[in-house]
Design a protein around this motif. Structure first.
Motif: not given
Length: 211
Positions: A71-79, A133-136
């Protein structure tokens, strides 16, 4: 034709043999009990089962962390839908594999358990590589906490597996070698050799989940 005395002797011979056999078994049991050998098989078996329980506990701990991680990853990397889906499906498969007391002595059941956990490990590894790939996301406090817990769990899994392998090695050696094999046959006929984990790539160390 045997006389009455001879017939009586023949009739008593099997009974005498049984009595002598029972006395011999009692004598052997007494000697073995005195030196602790008779208790070694069940002692090692319980140690192996206890180690197996710890393996299950740690794998369950990992499974419990995954929904929040996804769920945490999905919030930043839905793609990254495919990667997230593979983790969810691998977790569902791993937790659906039926595990009971017979698993450790059933090669097929044990392989199913190990394969399912290995698939989940692989899916997690791909997810964590994607996170690069997602620094944030990598700076998110909730994710950092989950990452730390997951890293600790992977370490615990590695330790639990190692302890289980060592415990099973000791138990299997006992029930396959003399006098343990004789003791198991006489007093613990239900005792069976246990299955253990087979080596997988990089299984000598836990997966690297640091960022």
């Amino acid at each position: 034709m045997p006389t009455g005395a001879d017939a009586g002797t023949l009739h008593r011979s099997p009974l005498i043999a049984k009595i002598l056999g029972a006395l011999a078994a009692m004598l052997v049991a007494s000697c073995l009990s005195g030196c602790g050998a008779i208790n070694r098989v069940p002692t090692l078996e319980e140690q192996a089962k206890s180690s197996w329980s710890e393996v299950q506990n740690q794998y369950q701990r990992r499974a419990d962390l995954i929904p929040n991680l996804v769920e945490t990853v999905k919030g930043y990397a839905q793609q990254e839908k495919d990667v997230l889906t593979s983790v969810i499906e691998a977790r569902a498969k791993a937790t659906s594999v039926k595990v009971d007391a017979s698993t450790v002595s059933d090669p097929e059941k044990f392989k199913q358990f190990q394969d399912a956990q290995n698939q989940l490990t692989g899916a997690l590894g791909r997810l964590l590589v994607t996170v690069e790939r997602y620094p944030d996301l990598k700076s998110n406090q909730n994710f950092l906490a989950l990452q730390s817990q997951l890293e600790g769990t992977e370490n615990r899994i590695a330790v639990a597996r190692r302890d289980y392998i060592q415990a099973v090695q000791a138990y299997n050696t006992e029930v396959r070698t003399i006098p343990g094999r004789w003791i198991a046959a006489w007093f613990y006929p239900e005792a069976k050799p246990m299955e253990t984990f087979t080596a997988t790539p990089n299984s000598e160390r836990p997966p690297n989940v640091k960022f």
